[in-house]
Design an enzyme around this catalytic site. Structure first.
Site, PDB file in Angstrom:
ATOM      1  N   TYR A 156       0.245   9.595  -5.319  1.00 15.68           N
ATOM      2  CA  TYR A 156       0.369   8.292  -5.985  1.00 15.68           C
ATOM      3  C   TYR A 156       1.188   7.315  -5.146  1.00 15.68           C
ATOM      4  O   TYR A 156       0.912   6.112  -5.139  1.00 15.68           O
ATOM      5  CB  TYR A 156       0.925   8.454  -7.413  1.00 15.68           C
ATOM      6  CG  TYR A 156      -0.179   8.899  -8.350  1.00 15.68           C
ATOM      7  CD1 TYR A 156      -1.121   7.988  -8.806  1.00 15.68           C
ATOM      8  CD2 TYR A 156      -0.325  10.227  -8.703  1.00 15.68           C
ATOM      9  CE1 TYR A 156      -2.172   8.389  -9.619  1.00 15.68           C
ATOM     10  CE2 TYR A 156      -1.379  10.643  -9.508  1.00 15.68           C
ATOM     11  CZ  TYR A 156      -2.289   9.720  -9.963  1.00 15.68           C
ATOM     12  OH  TYR A 156      -3.345  10.109 -10.746  1.00 15.68           O
TER      13      TYR A 156
ATOM     14  N   VAL B 183      -6.096   1.218 -12.669  1.00 10.04           N
ATOM     15  CA  VAL B 183      -4.637   1.255 -12.745  1.00 10.04           C
ATOM     16  C   VAL B 183      -4.027   0.358 -11.673  1.00 10.04           C
ATOM     17  O   VAL B 183      -2.813   0.350 -11.471  1.00 10.04           O
ATOM     18  CB  VAL B 183      -4.113   2.710 -12.595  1.00 10.04           C
ATOM     19  CG1 VAL B 183      -4.648   3.599 -13.712  1.00 10.04           C
ATOM     20  CG2 VAL B 183      -4.471   3.311 -11.230  1.00 10.04           C
TER      21      VAL B 183
ATOM     22  N   HIS C 298      -6.111   3.459 -18.841  1.00  4.54           N
ATOM     23  CA  HIS C 298      -5.714   4.598 -17.990  1.00  4.54           C
ATOM     24  C   HIS C 298      -4.327   4.396 -17.366  1.00  4.54           C
ATOM     25  O   HIS C 298      -3.939   5.148 -16.489  1.00  4.54           O
ATOM     26  CB  HIS C 298      -6.765   4.856 -16.901  1.00  4.54           C
ATOM     27  CG  HIS C 298      -8.039   5.456 -17.438  1.00  4.54           C
ATOM     28  ND1 HIS C 298      -9.176   5.615 -16.681  1.00  4.54           N
ATOM     29  CD2 HIS C 298      -8.346   5.945 -18.673  1.00  4.54           C
ATOM     30  CE1 HIS C 298     -10.120   6.172 -17.429  1.00  4.54           C
ATOM     31  NE2 HIS C 298      -9.653   6.373 -18.637  1.00  4.54           N
TER      32      HIS C 298
ATOM     33  N   CYS D 165      14.552  10.420 -15.111  1.00  5.48           N
ATOM     34  CA  CYS D 165      14.731   9.431 -16.171  1.00  5.48           C
ATOM     35  C   CYS D 165      16.227   9.132 -16.359  1.00  5.48           C
ATOM     36  O   CYS D 165      17.049  10.061 -16.440  1.00  5.48           O
ATOM     37  CB  CYS D 165      14.144  10.002 -17.458  1.00  5.48           C
ATOM     38  SG  CYS D 165      14.401   8.975 -18.900  1.00  5.48           S
TER      39      CYS D 165
ATOM     40  N   THR E 139     -18.438   0.407 -13.353  1.00 10.79           N
ATOM     41  CA  THR E 139     -18.022   1.759 -13.757  1.00 10.79           C
ATOM     42  C   THR E 139     -19.239   2.674 -13.795  1.00 10.79           C
ATOM     43  O   THR E 139     -20.316   2.254 -14.216  1.00 10.79           O
ATOM     44  CB  THR E 139     -17.298   1.773 -15.121  1.00 10.79           C
ATOM     45  OG1 THR E 139     -16.992   3.137 -15.451  1.00 10.79           O
ATOM     46  CG2 THR E 139     -18.074   1.138 -16.250  1.00 10.79           C
TER      47      THR E 139
HETATM   48  P1  OAD Z   1     -16.427   5.510 -10.271  1.00 15.72           P
HETATM   49  O1  OAD Z   1     -16.040   5.725  -8.849  1.00 15.72           O
HETATM   50  O2  OAD Z   1     -16.861   6.695 -11.048  1.00 15.72           O
HETATM   51  O3  OAD Z   1     -17.614   4.449 -10.339  1.00 15.72           O
HETATM   52  C1  OAD Z   1     -17.564   3.248  -9.633  1.00 15.72           C
HETATM   53  C2  OAD Z   1     -18.777   2.419 -10.002  1.00 15.72           C
HETATM   54  O4  OAD Z   1     -18.657   1.156  -9.368  1.00 15.72           O
HETATM   55  C3  OAD Z   1     -20.118   3.019  -9.549  1.00 15.72           C
HETATM   56  O5  OAD Z   1     -21.038   2.988 -10.634  1.00 15.72           O
HETATM   57  C4  OAD Z   1     -20.566   2.078  -8.425  1.00 15.72           C
HETATM   58  O6  OAD Z   1     -21.975   1.933  -8.356  1.00 15.72           O
HETATM   59  C5  OAD Z   1     -19.907   0.772  -8.833  1.00 15.72           C
HETATM   60  N1  OAD Z   1     -19.626  -0.169  -7.737  1.00 15.72           N
HETATM   61  C6  OAD Z   1     -19.369   0.099  -6.438  1.00 15.72           C
HETATM   62  N2  OAD Z   1     -19.145  -1.042  -5.763  1.00 15.72           N
HETATM   63  C7  OAD Z   1     -19.247  -2.056  -6.653  1.00 15.72           C
HETATM   64  C8  OAD Z   1     -19.121  -3.479  -6.565  1.00 15.72           C
HETATM   65  N3  OAD Z   1     -18.830  -4.096  -5.426  1.00 15.72           N
HETATM   66  N4  OAD Z   1     -19.297  -4.208  -7.694  1.00 15.72           N
HETATM   67  C9  OAD Z   1     -19.597  -3.593  -8.877  1.00 15.72           C
HETATM   68  N5  OAD Z   1     -19.734  -2.265  -9.003  1.00 15.72           N
HETATM   69  C10 OAD Z   1     -19.553  -1.497  -7.909  1.00 15.72           C
HETATM   70  O7  OAD Z   1     -15.206   4.732 -10.983  1.00 15.72           O
HETATM   71  P2  OAD Z   1     -14.896   4.567 -12.539  1.00 15.72           P
HETATM   72  O8  OAD Z   1     -16.134   4.482 -13.337  1.00 15.72           O
HETATM   73  O9  OAD Z   1     -13.892   3.497 -12.665  1.00 15.72           O
HETATM   74  O10 OAD Z   1      -9.747   7.953 -14.101  1.00 15.72           O
HETATM   75  O11 OAD Z   1     -14.177   5.956 -12.835  1.00 15.72           O
HETATM   76  C11 OAD Z   1     -13.665   6.200 -14.121  1.00 15.72           C
HETATM   77  C12 OAD Z   1     -12.384   6.989 -14.049  1.00 15.72           C
HETATM   78  O12 OAD Z   1     -12.566   8.173 -13.249  1.00 15.72           O
HETATM   79  C13 OAD Z   1     -11.234   6.272 -13.352  1.00 15.72           C
HETATM   80  O13 OAD Z   1     -10.532   5.391 -14.210  1.00 15.72           O
HETATM   81  C14 OAD Z   1     -10.362   7.409 -12.929  1.00 15.72           C
HETATM   82  C15 OAD Z   1     -11.417   8.343 -12.379  1.00 15.72           C
HETATM   83  O14 OAD Z   1     -11.073   9.677 -12.337  1.00 15.72           O
HETATM   84  C16 OAD Z   1      -8.471   8.354 -14.092  1.00 15.72           C
HETATM   85  O15 OAD Z   1      -7.801   8.337 -13.073  1.00 15.72           O
HETATM   86  C17 OAD Z   1      -7.962   8.822 -15.410  1.00 15.72           C
END
Ligand code: OAD
Length: 260
Positions: free
Chosen positions: A77, A114, A140, A167, A208
Protein backbone atom coordinates in the site's frame (compact mmCIF):
# COMPACT_ATOMS: atom_id res chain seq x y z
CA UNK A 1 -22.25 17.03 -29.55
CA UNK A 2 -18.53 16.29 -29.98
CA UNK A 3 -18.13 12.63 -30.92
CA UNK A 4 -14.79 11.20 -29.76
CA UNK A 5 -12.82 9.91 -32.70
CA UNK A 6 -10.57 6.88 -32.73
CA UNK A 7 -11.23 3.25 -33.49
CA UNK A 8 -14.31 1.61 -32.10
CA UNK A 9 -15.59 4.64 -30.13
CA UNK A 10 -19.33 5.09 -29.65
CA UNK A 11 -21.37 6.30 -32.63
CA UNK A 12 -23.16 9.65 -32.63
CA UNK A 13 -26.52 7.90 -32.35
CA UNK A 14 -25.40 5.88 -29.30
CA UNK A 15 -24.14 9.06 -27.64
CA UNK A 16 -27.39 10.84 -28.46
CA UNK A 17 -29.48 8.00 -27.07
CA UNK A 18 -27.44 8.01 -23.82
CA UNK A 19 -27.62 11.77 -23.62
CA UNK A 20 -31.43 11.68 -24.01
CA UNK A 21 -31.68 9.16 -21.18
CA UNK A 22 -29.58 11.44 -18.97
CA UNK A 23 -31.62 14.54 -19.87
CA UNK A 24 -34.85 12.66 -19.15
CA UNK A 25 -33.70 11.40 -15.75
CA UNK A 26 -34.63 13.24 -12.55
CA UNK A 27 -32.08 11.33 -10.54
CA UNK A 28 -28.78 10.05 -11.86
CA UNK A 29 -26.26 8.00 -9.89
CA UNK A 30 -22.79 7.11 -11.16
CA UNK A 31 -20.81 4.00 -10.20
CA UNK A 32 -17.14 4.06 -11.12
CA UNK A 33 -14.30 1.54 -11.08
CA UNK A 34 -10.59 1.46 -11.83
CA UNK A 35 -11.12 2.14 -15.56
CA UNK A 36 -11.99 5.81 -14.95
CA UNK A 37 -8.51 6.31 -13.49
CA UNK A 38 -6.69 4.36 -16.23
CA UNK A 39 -6.03 7.52 -18.25
CA UNK A 40 -4.47 9.08 -15.14
CA UNK A 41 -1.87 6.30 -15.31
CA UNK A 42 -3.37 4.27 -12.45
CA UNK A 43 -3.26 0.56 -13.30
CA UNK A 44 -6.60 -1.28 -13.25
CA UNK A 45 -6.87 -4.70 -11.59
CA UNK A 46 -7.97 -7.17 -14.25
CA UNK A 47 -6.96 -5.67 -17.63
CA UNK A 48 -3.70 -6.67 -19.35
CA UNK A 49 -0.99 -5.13 -17.13
CA UNK A 50 -3.51 -4.84 -14.28
CA UNK A 51 -2.45 -5.25 -10.64
CA UNK A 52 -4.10 -8.66 -10.20
CA UNK A 53 -2.43 -9.93 -13.40
CA UNK A 54 1.02 -9.38 -11.85
CA UNK A 55 0.44 -9.64 -8.11
CA UNK A 56 -1.36 -12.15 -5.92
CA UNK A 57 -4.22 -10.44 -4.08
CA UNK A 58 -4.25 -13.21 -1.47
CA UNK A 59 -0.73 -12.15 -0.39
CA UNK A 60 -1.31 -8.39 -0.53
CA UNK A 61 -4.92 -7.43 -0.13
CA UNK A 62 -6.65 -9.87 2.21
CA UNK A 63 -7.34 -9.48 5.90
CA UNK A 64 -5.63 -12.84 6.57
CA UNK A 65 -2.46 -11.62 4.77
CA UNK A 66 -2.50 -8.50 6.97
CA UNK A 67 -2.87 -10.59 10.12
CA UNK A 68 -0.11 -12.99 9.00
CA UNK A 69 2.39 -10.53 7.49
CA UNK A 70 1.37 -6.89 8.04
CA UNK A 71 4.67 -5.48 6.78
CA UNK A 72 4.31 -7.00 3.30
CA UNK A 73 0.75 -5.65 3.04
CA UNK A 74 1.89 -2.26 4.35
CA UNK A 75 4.75 -2.06 1.83
CA UNK A 76 2.37 -2.80 -1.03
CA UNK A 77 0.00 0.00 0.00
CA UNK A 78 2.93 2.32 0.66
CA UNK A 79 4.11 1.66 -2.93
CA UNK A 80 0.60 2.41 -4.24
CA UNK A 81 0.41 5.60 -2.15
CA UNK A 82 3.71 6.81 -3.58
CA UNK A 83 2.60 5.95 -7.10
CA UNK A 84 -0.78 7.69 -6.72
CA UNK A 85 0.90 10.83 -5.45
CA UNK A 86 2.27 11.23 -9.00
CA UNK A 87 -1.17 10.86 -10.68
CA UNK A 88 -3.67 13.60 -11.56
CA UNK A 89 -7.42 13.46 -12.23
CA UNK A 90 -8.16 13.12 -15.96
CA UNK A 91 -10.82 14.57 -18.29
CA UNK A 92 -13.23 11.77 -17.30
CA UNK A 93 -13.07 12.60 -13.56
CA UNK A 94 -13.39 16.29 -14.39
CA UNK A 95 -16.37 15.98 -16.76
CA UNK A 96 -18.19 13.83 -14.20
CA UNK A 97 -17.45 16.32 -11.40
CA UNK A 98 -18.74 19.24 -13.53
CA UNK A 99 -21.89 17.30 -14.40
CA UNK A 100 -22.63 16.45 -10.75
CA UNK A 101 -21.93 20.02 -9.64
CA UNK A 102 -24.35 21.35 -12.27
CA UNK A 103 -27.07 18.96 -11.08
CA UNK A 104 -26.50 19.70 -7.37
CA UNK A 105 -28.39 17.83 -4.65
CA UNK A 106 -27.13 14.98 -2.50
CA UNK A 107 -24.09 12.86 -3.35
CA UNK A 108 -24.72 10.86 -6.47
CA UNK A 109 -21.33 9.32 -7.10
CA UNK A 110 -20.39 5.91 -5.78
CA UNK A 111 -16.86 4.69 -6.41
CA UNK A 112 -14.96 1.48 -5.86
CA UNK A 113 -11.73 3.42 -6.30
CA UNK A 114 -9.56 4.23 -3.31
CA UNK A 115 -7.32 6.65 -5.24
CA UNK A 116 -8.96 9.95 -4.19
CA UNK A 117 -9.03 11.26 -7.78
CA UNK A 118 -12.79 11.98 -7.81
CA UNK A 119 -12.42 14.18 -4.73
CA UNK A 120 -9.45 16.00 -6.25
CA UNK A 121 -11.39 16.60 -9.49
CA UNK A 122 -14.40 17.91 -7.51
CA UNK A 123 -12.17 20.32 -5.57
CA UNK A 124 -10.51 21.50 -8.76
CA UNK A 125 -13.84 22.03 -10.53
CA UNK A 126 -15.71 23.61 -7.59
CA UNK A 127 -12.94 25.44 -5.78
CA UNK A 128 -12.50 24.85 -2.04
CA UNK A 129 -15.20 22.84 -0.26
CA UNK A 130 -17.13 21.18 -3.12
CA UNK A 131 -20.76 20.38 -2.26
CA UNK A 132 -21.82 16.79 -1.51
CA UNK A 133 -23.22 16.39 -5.01
CA UNK A 134 -19.77 15.88 -6.50
CA UNK A 135 -18.07 14.05 -3.62
CA UNK A 136 -17.82 10.28 -3.95
CA UNK A 137 -19.19 7.66 -1.59
CA UNK A 138 -16.02 5.57 -1.38
CA UNK A 139 -17.38 2.09 -0.68
CA UNK A 140 -13.93 0.43 -0.80
CA UNK A 141 -12.30 3.10 1.38
CA UNK A 142 -9.58 5.68 0.79
CA UNK A 143 -5.92 4.75 0.44
CA UNK A 144 -4.74 8.13 1.73
CA UNK A 145 -6.19 7.42 5.19
CA UNK A 146 -5.19 4.99 7.97
CA UNK A 147 -7.53 3.17 10.30
CA UNK A 148 -6.82 1.29 13.52
CA UNK A 149 -7.27 -2.44 12.91
CA UNK A 150 -8.42 -2.83 16.53
CA UNK A 151 -10.60 0.15 17.52
CA UNK A 152 -11.41 1.52 14.05
CA UNK A 153 -10.16 5.05 14.73
CA UNK A 154 -9.29 6.87 11.51
CA UNK A 155 -6.18 9.01 11.09
CA UNK A 156 -4.30 10.79 8.36
CA UNK A 157 -1.69 8.49 6.83
CA UNK A 158 1.94 8.91 7.78
CA UNK A 159 4.95 7.58 5.87
CA UNK A 160 5.86 4.01 6.77
CA UNK A 161 8.92 3.85 9.06
CA UNK A 162 11.00 1.02 10.52
CA UNK A 163 8.21 0.02 12.88
CA UNK A 164 4.60 -0.37 11.79
CA UNK A 165 2.29 2.54 12.70
CA UNK A 166 0.18 2.13 15.83
CA UNK A 167 -3.06 3.75 16.97
CA UNK A 168 -2.61 6.78 19.24
CA UNK A 169 -5.77 5.79 21.18
CA UNK A 170 -5.48 2.06 21.82
CA UNK A 171 -2.02 1.00 20.59
CA UNK A 172 -3.53 -1.36 17.98
CA UNK A 173 -1.91 -1.82 14.60
CA UNK A 174 -2.91 0.75 12.00
CA UNK A 175 -3.67 -0.23 8.43
CA UNK A 176 -4.64 1.63 5.27
CA UNK A 177 -8.37 2.52 5.40
CA UNK A 178 -9.33 0.30 2.47
CA UNK A 179 -11.51 -2.78 2.27
CA UNK A 180 -9.41 -5.94 2.12
CA UNK A 181 -10.70 -9.17 0.59
CA UNK A 182 -12.42 -11.16 3.30
CA UNK A 183 -13.83 -8.02 4.97
CA UNK A 184 -17.31 -6.56 4.92
CA UNK A 185 -17.88 -3.14 3.38
CA UNK A 186 -18.95 -0.31 5.69
CA UNK A 187 -22.65 -1.09 6.11
CA UNK A 188 -23.81 2.52 6.30
CA UNK A 189 -21.94 3.56 3.13
CA UNK A 190 -23.17 0.55 1.22
CA UNK A 191 -26.77 1.21 2.33
CA UNK A 192 -26.48 4.84 1.15
CA UNK A 193 -25.13 3.70 -2.21
CA UNK A 194 -27.85 1.08 -2.67
CA UNK A 195 -30.54 3.54 -1.65
CA UNK A 196 -29.27 6.15 -4.13
CA UNK A 197 -29.25 3.53 -6.87
CA UNK A 198 -32.74 2.27 -6.04
CA UNK A 199 -34.11 5.82 -6.23
CA UNK A 200 -32.26 6.77 -9.43
CA UNK A 201 -33.84 6.80 -12.88
CA UNK A 202 -30.46 6.21 -14.41
CA UNK A 203 -27.22 4.58 -13.29
CA UNK A 204 -24.10 5.56 -15.21
CA UNK A 205 -21.61 2.69 -14.84
CA UNK A 206 -18.08 3.73 -15.75
CA UNK A 207 -14.87 1.71 -15.98
CA UNK A 208 -15.71 -1.32 -13.88
CA UNK A 209 -15.54 -5.00 -14.81
CA UNK A 210 -18.59 -5.44 -12.51
CA UNK A 211 -17.34 -8.71 -11.05
CA UNK A 212 -16.75 -7.66 -7.43
CA UNK A 213 -19.81 -7.79 -5.19
CA UNK A 214 -21.64 -6.13 -3.57
CA UNK A 215 -20.51 -3.15 -5.72
CA UNK A 216 -21.52 -4.88 -8.95
CA UNK A 217 -25.10 -5.22 -7.69
CA UNK A 218 -25.56 -1.45 -7.21
CA UNK A 219 -26.67 -0.74 -10.83
CA UNK A 220 -29.09 -3.65 -10.57
CA UNK A 221 -30.92 -1.77 -7.80
CA UNK A 222 -31.63 0.99 -10.35
CA UNK A 223 -32.71 -1.54 -12.95
CA UNK A 224 -35.02 -3.45 -10.58
CA UNK A 225 -36.68 -0.20 -9.54
CA UNK A 226 -37.53 0.53 -13.20
CA UNK A 227 -34.56 2.75 -14.12
CA UNK A 228 -31.91 2.18 -16.76
CA UNK A 229 -28.17 1.66 -17.04
CA UNK A 230 -25.75 3.47 -19.35
CA UNK A 231 -22.32 1.84 -19.44
CA UNK A 232 -19.04 3.52 -20.42
CA UNK A 233 -16.29 0.97 -20.97
CA UNK A 234 -14.03 0.06 -23.90
CA UNK A 235 -14.98 -3.60 -23.36
CA UNK A 236 -18.14 -5.58 -22.66
CA UNK A 237 -18.83 -6.64 -19.08
CA UNK A 238 -21.38 -8.82 -17.30
CA UNK A 239 -23.56 -5.71 -17.02
CA UNK A 240 -23.53 -4.85 -20.74
CA UNK A 241 -26.55 -7.01 -21.49
CA UNK A 242 -28.57 -5.10 -18.88
CA UNK A 243 -27.54 -1.66 -20.20
CA UNK A 244 -29.92 0.46 -22.28
CA UNK A 245 -26.84 1.89 -24.01
CA UNK A 246 -23.23 0.67 -23.81
CA UNK A 247 -20.77 3.33 -24.94
CA UNK A 248 -17.58 1.59 -26.03
CA UNK A 249 -14.68 3.92 -25.37
CA UNK A 250 -12.31 5.42 -22.85
CA UNK A 251 -13.93 7.41 -20.03
CA UNK A 252 -11.60 10.38 -20.61
CA UNK A 253 -13.00 10.77 -24.13
CA UNK A 254 -16.58 9.56 -23.78
CA UNK A 255 -17.53 11.43 -20.59
CA UNK A 256 -16.69 14.97 -21.83
CA UNK A 257 -18.58 14.20 -25.08
CA UNK A 258 -21.56 12.81 -23.20
CA UNK A 259 -21.83 15.13 -20.21
CA UNK A 260 -20.46 18.57 -21.10
P1 OAD B 1 -11.15 -3.99 -12.96
O1 OAD B 1 -9.68 -3.96 -13.21
O2 OAD B 1 -11.76 -5.29 -12.60
O3 OAD B 1 -11.92 -3.46 -14.25
C1 OAD B 1 -11.53 -2.29 -14.90
C2 OAD B 1 -12.53 -2.00 -16.01
O4 OAD B 1 -12.19 -0.75 -16.59
C3 OAD B 1 -12.53 -3.03 -17.15
O5 OAD B 1 -13.87 -3.41 -17.43
C4 OAD B 1 -11.92 -2.26 -18.32
O6 OAD B 1 -12.45 -2.66 -19.57
C5 OAD B 1 -12.30 -0.83 -17.99
N1 OAD B 1 -11.42 0.21 -18.55
C6 OAD B 1 -10.10 0.13 -18.84
N2 OAD B 1 -9.66 1.31 -19.31
C7 OAD B 1 -10.72 2.16 -19.31
C8 OAD B 1 -10.90 3.53 -19.68
N3 OAD B 1 -9.91 4.27 -20.15
N4 OAD B 1 -12.14 4.07 -19.55
C9 OAD B 1 -13.17 3.32 -19.07
N5 OAD B 1 -13.05 2.03 -18.71
C10 OAD B 1 -11.84 1.45 -18.82
O7 OAD B 1 -11.47 -2.85 -11.86
P2 OAD B 1 -12.76 -2.67 -10.95
O8 OAD B 1 -13.99 -3.11 -11.65
O9 OAD B 1 -12.71 -1.32 -10.38
O10 OAD B 1 -11.35 -3.96 -4.88
O11 OAD B 1 -12.43 -3.71 -9.78
C11 OAD B 1 -13.32 -3.81 -8.69
C12 OAD B 1 -12.57 -4.06 -7.41
O12 OAD B 1 -11.67 -5.18 -7.56
C13 OAD B 1 -11.64 -2.92 -6.99
O13 OAD B 1 -12.32 -1.89 -6.29
C14 OAD B 1 -10.67 -3.62 -6.10
C15 OAD B 1 -10.40 -4.85 -6.94
O14 OAD B 1 -9.93 -5.95 -6.25
C16 OAD B 1 -10.74 -3.85 -3.70
O15 OAD B 1 -9.57 -3.53 -3.60
C17 OAD B 1 -11.61 -4.17 -2.53
Amino acid sequence: MRVPHGDGGPSRSELERASELIRGADRVVALTGAGISAESGVPTFRDAGGLWRNHRPEELATISAFERDPRTVWEWYEWRRGFLATCEPNEGHRALARFLLRRGGPAALVTQNVDGLHTRAAIEEAGEGPPDAALPIEIHGAIARDRCNRCGMRAEAEPLGDSLPRCAECGGLRRPDVVLFGEMLDGALLARAQDLAARADLCLVIGTSAVVYPAAAIPLATLHAGGSIVEVNPRATDLTGAAAVALRGAAGEVLPALLD
